[in-house]
Scaffold this active site. Structure first.
Site, mmCIF file in Angstrom:
data_model
loop_
_atom_site.group_PDB
_atom_site.id
_atom_site.type_symbol
_atom_site.label_atom_id
_atom_site.label_comp_id
_atom_site.label_asym_id
_atom_site.label_seq_id
_atom_site.Cartn_x
_atom_site.Cartn_y
_atom_site.Cartn_z
ATOM 1 N N ASP A 41 60.278 91.445 58.556
ATOM 2 C CA ASP A 41 59.438 91.818 57.419
ATOM 3 C C ASP A 41 59.222 93.324 57.332
ATOM 4 O OD1 ASP A 41 59.201 89.026 57.262
ATOM 5 O OD2 ASP A 41 57.316 89.032 58.366
ATOM 6 N N GLU A 62 58.250 84.948 47.874
ATOM 7 C CA GLU A 62 57.329 85.665 48.748
ATOM 8 C C GLU A 62 57.746 87.127 48.865
ATOM 9 O OE1 GLU A 62 57.653 83.282 52.245
ATOM 10 O OE2 GLU A 62 59.628 84.076 52.790
#
Length: 483
Positions: free
Chosen positions: A13, A169
């Protein structure tokens, strides 16, 4: 062609920002403490860890109620109005929170709660009049007063990706030229992972999707880097654009096992017709070996513990001391100090004094998936925990006194076999034949599940255990290690 990550090992991420000639990058850390490693670079391919944003329990109150692969999810790192801003979801510990710092190396503030920001993977963006916008997974968006954490108005829905696509997302919102761009990940964080983008006239849209979506995906290909997604964009001082994103390096037979977790990669971006086009991966600089003799008063920034570090000290000069809490790595409160594995082939060793307790050297994915070599009470044991099964694989009596424990990865047992795992792990005492060699596939995400990768480190199971040094060396990778 090599495809080295820019930040290897379990660093998923990635979120990036630039200040002048300096780039800064933050990653997820899940159940490990300290949380959110912060990296610095001047060229995007060579990165140095500055520290960890969340290094105090007041910032990251993880407890035994926090499951593995819980904790800290998907930070967004930005620089605005002379400050660094870090927004993140802390699962099971307050939801979305915001941290600030004037120096990315820290110290970072205590958390500013964001009770009106719902969902995971929050993003921060400021428009030209200074209004701050937060967008979360699934396309929920709300205006925010970032210094207080108060939301302004009601959340509203913006673009949430391809109709029917799994798990929209990781949103990031950018003002580029005359358009606002909303980039997201979709398809799930496994082999179907992808990056898509849309643009509109204002931060809240309306957004039209790029006709070439997804702009990044390796699904359905033989590319050695898979699961590509969860991306962020940055512009260099020379005007060039770049994308950082996560990916994995699966090895072995079918379906392929990745053991290092999701790593941070880099690719160039060009613009055609007002849309970004992502190029081939640019190889980062491979991480080097690591040695710690525990002579310094502070821990190296790369060391992480499970949920907290309260039982880890340096009370004996030049030694690491671990005081046992949980009785084994099966327990959520185990005393453990480790580092992310960063290579496909490596050799780790530590000099242990188990005269006051029992402990050893472990390779951990979570409480249900770990291998370790443990010394104490006149013997050395190799232990394997795979799901619900825990077994002592090998055992040997030894004389009392310090010894060097070793774990080393090797080639899979049956290279070329479609059922062969990604590697093996050999455990032993240095200078003696290996006590046991175990199949590496059982310490992979494809078997264990979750969002993390292998972490190598030292632990205490009973009493007090001392460690004089820890060494991590690289081993040469052979062509047979690739799928």
């Amino acid at each position: 062609m090599s495809h080295h990550p820019i930040v290897p090992g379990f660093h998923p991420d990635p979120s990036i920002c630039r200040v002048g000639d300096d780039y800064y990058l933050a990653c997820s850390s899940f159940e490990y403490f300290p949380g959110i490693p912060i990296f610095h670079s001047r060229d995007l391919v060579r990165w140095t860890q500055l520290g960890n944003a969340l290094e105090r329990s007041s910032q990251l109150p993880l407890t035994t109620e926090t499951p593995s692969s819980g904790g800290v999810y998907a930070p967004t790192l930005r620089h605005h109005d002379g400050r660094f801003w870090l927004i993140v979801t802390v699962v099971a510990a307050g939801g979305n929170v915001l941290f600030t710092a004037t120096d990315p190396a820290g110290p970072w503030s205590d958390p500013i709660p964001l009770p009106g920001v719902h969902g995971i993977d929050p993003d921060l963006a400021w428009d030209d009049d200074g209004t701050c916008w937060v967008t979360t997974a699934g396309g929920a968006q709300v205006r925010l007063e970032p210094r207080t954490g108060q939301t302004l108005g009601e959340p509203h829905q913006v673009w949430s990706g391809t109709r029917g696509a799994l798990a929209p997302e990781a949103p990031h919102l950018y003002k580029i030229g005359g358009h606002w761009y909303l980039m997201i990940a979709e398809g799930g964080t496994e082999r179907g992972h992808a990056v898509s983008i849309a643009r509109g006239p204002a931060p809240d849209g309306p957004f039209e999707p790029c006709p070439a979506n997804p702009i990044l995906t390796h699904r359905g290909t033989h590319h050695p880097v898979q699961n590509t997604g969860h991306a962020d964009l940055v512009q260099a001082p020379d005007g060039a654009w770049w994308m950082v994103f996560l990916g994995v390096r699966p090895r072995g037979g079918t379906p392929g096992w990745h053991v290092l977790g999701r790593e941070a990669f880099l690719a160039p971006v060009t613009w055609e017709g007002g849309w970004p086009v992502v190029g081939e991966i640019v190889s980062g600089t491979p991480a080097g070996p690591f040695m710690d003799d525990f002579d310094l008063p502070r821990f190296d920034t790369s060391w992480i513990s499970v949920r907290s570090r309260q039982a880890t000290t340096k009370e004996r000069a030049g030694w690491l001391t671990l005081h046992a809490r949980g009785a084994s790595l099966d327990e959520r409160d185990v005393t453990f100090l480790g580092r992310r594995a960063q290579h496909l082939r490596w050799h780790a060793r530590t000099l242990i004094d188990p005269s006051q307790g029992r402990g050893g050297l472990a390779v951990r994915l979570d409480e249900d998936h770990h291998y370790e070599i443990e010394a104490g009470e006149g013997r050395v044991r190799v232990i394997a925990r795979i799901g619900s099964v825990r077994t002592v694989v090998a055992e040997q009596e030894v004389s009392a006194g310090p010894m060097v424990l070793s774990v080393q990865t090797g080639e899979p047992r049956r290279p070329g076999d479609p059922c062969s795992g990604p590697d093996t792990l050999a455990f032993g005492i240095e200078g003696l034949p290996a006590l046991a060699t175990l199949d590496g596939r059982y310490l992979s995400t494809e078997v264990a599940g979750g969002f993390t990768g292998r972490v190598i480190g030292m632990y205490a199971a009973t009493g007090t255990v001392h460690f004089d040094w820890f060494a991590y060396d690289l081993l040469e990778e052979t062509p047979s290690s690739s799928r």
